[in-house]
Design a protein around this motif. Structure first.
Motif, mmCIF file in Angstrom:
data_model
loop_
_atom_site.group_PDB
_atom_site.id
_atom_site.type_symbol
_atom_site.label_atom_id
_atom_site.label_comp_id
_atom_site.label_asym_id
_atom_site.label_seq_id
_atom_site.Cartn_x
_atom_site.Cartn_y
_atom_site.Cartn_z
ATOM 1 N N GLU A 225 0.835 -1.202 0.000
ATOM 2 C CA GLU A 225 0.000 0.000 0.000
ATOM 3 C C GLU A 225 0.872 1.255 0.000
ATOM 4 O OE1 GLU A 225 -3.399 2.119 2.743
ATOM 5 O OE2 GLU A 225 -3.197 -0.059 2.825
ATOM 6 N N LYS A 226 1.907 1.244 0.817
ATOM 7 C CA LYS A 226 2.819 2.387 0.909
ATOM 8 C C LYS A 226 3.481 2.661 -0.439
ATOM 9 C CE LYS A 226 6.670 1.799 3.032
ATOM 10 N NZ LYS A 226 7.681 1.489 4.030
ATOM 11 N N ASP A 227 3.852 1.590 -1.152
ATOM 12 C CA ASP A 227 4.518 1.734 -2.448
ATOM 13 C C ASP A 227 3.537 1.780 -3.623
ATOM 14 O OD1 ASP A 227 6.940 1.722 -1.097
ATOM 15 O OD2 ASP A 227 7.316 -0.411 -1.463
ATOM 16 N N GLU A 228 2.248 1.772 -3.310
ATOM 17 C CA GLU A 228 1.183 1.841 -4.322
ATOM 18 C C GLU A 228 1.300 0.735 -5.374
ATOM 19 O OE1 GLU A 228 0.921 5.837 -5.832
ATOM 20 O OE2 GLU A 228 0.604 6.670 -3.828
ATOM 21 N N ILE A 229 1.590 -0.458 -4.916
ATOM 22 C CA ILE A 229 1.678 -1.628 -5.795
ATOM 23 C C ILE A 229 0.319 -2.316 -5.799
ATOM 24 C CG2 ILE A 229 2.760 -3.887 -6.130
ATOM 25 C CD1 ILE A 229 5.311 -2.651 -4.886
ATOM 26 N N MET A 230 -0.261 -2.444 -6.968
ATOM 27 C CA MET A 230 -1.629 -2.933 -7.090
ATOM 28 C C MET A 230 -1.740 -4.364 -7.644
ATOM 29 S SD MET A 230 -2.919 -0.202 -5.929
ATOM 30 C CE MET A 230 -4.658 -0.342 -6.177
ATOM 31 N N ASN A 231 -0.641 -4.933 -8.110
ATOM 32 C CA ASN A 231 -0.736 -6.238 -8.771
ATOM 33 C C ASN A 231 -0.256 -7.398 -7.887
ATOM 34 O OD1 ASN A 231 1.967 -5.592 -8.866
ATOM 35 N ND2 ASN A 231 2.230 -6.141 -11.019
ATOM 36 N N VAL A 232 -0.168 -7.179 -6.575
ATOM 37 C CA VAL A 232 0.218 -8.240 -5.640
ATOM 38 C C VAL A 232 -0.928 -8.456 -4.665
ATOM 39 C CG1 VAL A 232 1.851 -9.000 -3.869
ATOM 40 C CG2 VAL A 232 2.667 -7.641 -5.810
ATOM 41 N N ARG A 233 -1.288 -9.723 -4.457
ATOM 42 C CA ARG A 233 -2.308 -10.094 -3.471
ATOM 43 C C ARG A 233 -1.652 -11.008 -2.442
ATOM 44 N NH1 ARG A 233 -4.145 -6.718 -5.996
ATOM 45 N NH2 ARG A 233 -6.021 -6.607 -7.258
ATOM 46 N N THR A 234 -2.034 -10.845 -1.186
ATOM 47 C CA THR A 234 -1.536 -11.741 -0.146
ATOM 48 C C THR A 234 -2.516 -12.900 0.016
ATOM 49 O OG1 THR A 234 -2.590 -10.454 1.619
ATOM 50 C CG2 THR A 234 -0.299 -9.900 1.074
ATOM 51 N N VAL A 235 -1.963 -14.082 0.264
ATOM 52 C CA VAL A 235 -2.771 -15.293 0.418
ATOM 53 C C VAL A 235 -2.272 -16.040 1.650
ATOM 54 C CG1 VAL A 235 -3.403 -17.525 -0.590
ATOM 55 C CG2 VAL A 235 -3.165 -15.508 -2.066
ATOM 56 N N LYS A 236 -3.190 -16.321 2.566
ATOM 57 C CA LYS A 236 -2.854 -17.079 3.777
ATOM 58 C C LYS A 236 -2.953 -18.564 3.453
ATOM 59 C CE LYS A 236 -2.672 -17.391 8.493
ATOM 60 N NZ LYS A 236 -2.237 -18.731 8.711
ATOM 61 N N ALA A 237 -1.849 -19.248 3.617
ATOM 62 C CA ALA A 237 -1.833 -20.703 3.451
ATOM 63 C C ALA A 237 -2.014 -21.335 4.829
ATOM 64 C CB ALA A 237 -0.517 -21.147 2.828
ATOM 65 N N ASN A 238 -2.462 -22.563 4.858
ATOM 66 C CA ASN A 238 -2.588 -23.294 6.117
ATOM 67 C C ASN A 238 -2.193 -24.743 5.875
ATOM 68 O OD1 ASN A 238 -4.976 -24.929 5.412
ATOM 69 N ND2 ASN A 238 -6.036 -22.958 5.358
ATOM 70 N N PRO A 239 -2.127 -25.544 6.926
ATOM 71 C CA PRO A 239 -1.703 -26.938 6.740
ATOM 72 C C PRO A 239 -2.550 -27.725 5.744
ATOM 73 C CG PRO A 239 -1.680 -26.377 9.057
ATOM 74 C CD PRO A 239 -2.315 -25.218 8.336
ATOM 75 N N ASN A 240 -3.789 -27.288 5.508
ATOM 76 C CA ASN A 240 -4.659 -27.986 4.562
ATOM 77 C C ASN A 240 -4.554 -27.448 3.151
ATOM 78 O OD1 ASN A 240 -5.699 -29.557 6.671
ATOM 79 N ND2 ASN A 240 -7.090 -27.903 7.228
ATOM 80 N N GLY A 241 -3.692 -26.459 2.941
ATOM 81 C CA GLY A 241 -3.513 -25.918 1.599
ATOM 82 C C GLY A 241 -3.825 -24.444 1.513
ATOM 83 N N MET A 242 -4.253 -24.039 0.334
ATOM 84 C CA MET A 242 -4.554 -22.636 0.078
ATOM 85 C C MET A 242 -5.533 -22.579 -1.080
ATOM 86 S SD MET A 242 -1.140 -21.527 -1.943
ATOM 87 C CE MET A 242 -0.464 -22.640 -3.159
ATOM 88 N N TYR A 243 -6.012 -21.381 -1.343
ATOM 89 C CA TYR A 243 -6.885 -21.169 -2.476
ATOM 90 C C TYR A 243 -6.314 -20.032 -3.316
ATOM 91 C CZ TYR A 243 -10.591 -19.451 -5.401
ATOM 92 O OH TYR A 243 -11.295 -19.027 -6.484
ATOM 93 N N LEU A 244 -6.228 -20.242 -4.614
ATOM 94 C CA LEU A 244 -5.842 -19.187 -5.550
ATOM 95 C C LEU A 244 -6.956 -19.059 -6.583
ATOM 96 C CD1 LEU A 244 -2.075 -20.012 -6.205
ATOM 97 C CD2 LEU A 244 -3.012 -18.247 -4.717
#
Length: 189
Positions: free
Chosen positions: A78-97
């Motif tokens: 947000e500080k660097d005004e970067i708009m093309n990166v999303r954060t994704v929380k992974a867990n022991p059961n995997g992740m969703y993209l």
């Protein structure tokens, strides 16, 4: 406080000239419009750099199990005004993209995986057919932190694990001191 300090140190270490981050990125051959997953994104140094490479039409997913890491990355984006990166929380059961990726990148993450064969089998579904997985990890040096505390992956173990998970080595680079760097492709089912 400690966590933020640790994340700043991770970024400083990743960006250190001795770790050759820019050379690694060059060899990944990331193009404008690609989708990249930064697995174990830590402080977000590589996610930030990948955002430049994929451009406005591309996307980067900063993926981590540590929520504090993802919050730190989000603040800096947000500080660097970067708009093309999303954060994704992974867990022991995997992740969703929400979309398939062209490249998954793991730096100093492989040796932390408890069941790497199953891990890579589970992320295979998020990888495009022509997609790749790039792995950078420490090789064993007996008298070092990485060697004494098991923070390394023998090349033979990496290759065998990825083979069992359904991947084959496409490219191997030997320019990193004390680290292996291998890019894998998906085997045909």
């Amino acid at each position: 406080m400690f966590n933020e300090f640790r994340l700043k140190m991770l970024n400083r270490e990743a960006s250190s000239p001795k770790n050759m981050a820019l050379d690694i990125i060059k060899h990944l051959n990331i193009k404008n419009g690609m989708v990249v997953g930064d697995l174990g994104s830590g402080g977000g140094f590589f996610s930030h750099e990948f955002s430049r490479e994929v451009g406005g039409k591309g996307r980067v997913y900063a993926i981590d199990v540590n929520q504090k890491s993802l919050e730190y990355i989000a603040v800096n984006l947000e500080k660097d005004e970067i708009m093309n990166v999303r954060t994704v929380k992974a867990n022991p059961n995997g992740m969703y993209l929400p979309e398939n990726v062209d490249l998954f990148f793991l730096r100093n993450v492989f040796h932390h995986l408890s069941d790497p064969v199953e891990y890579f089998k589970s992320i295979k579904k998020f990888l495009k057919n022509s997609g790749k997985i790039a792995i950078v990890d420490y090789e064993r040096k007996k008298f070092s932190f990485t060697g004494l505390f098991g923070h390394y992956t023998p090349r033979k173990v990496l290759l065998e694990t990825m083979d069992k998970a359904g991947f084959y080595p496409l490219e191997t680079y030997n320019f990193l001191p004390d680290q292996l760097f291998v890019i894998f492709g998906k085997k045909k089912d």
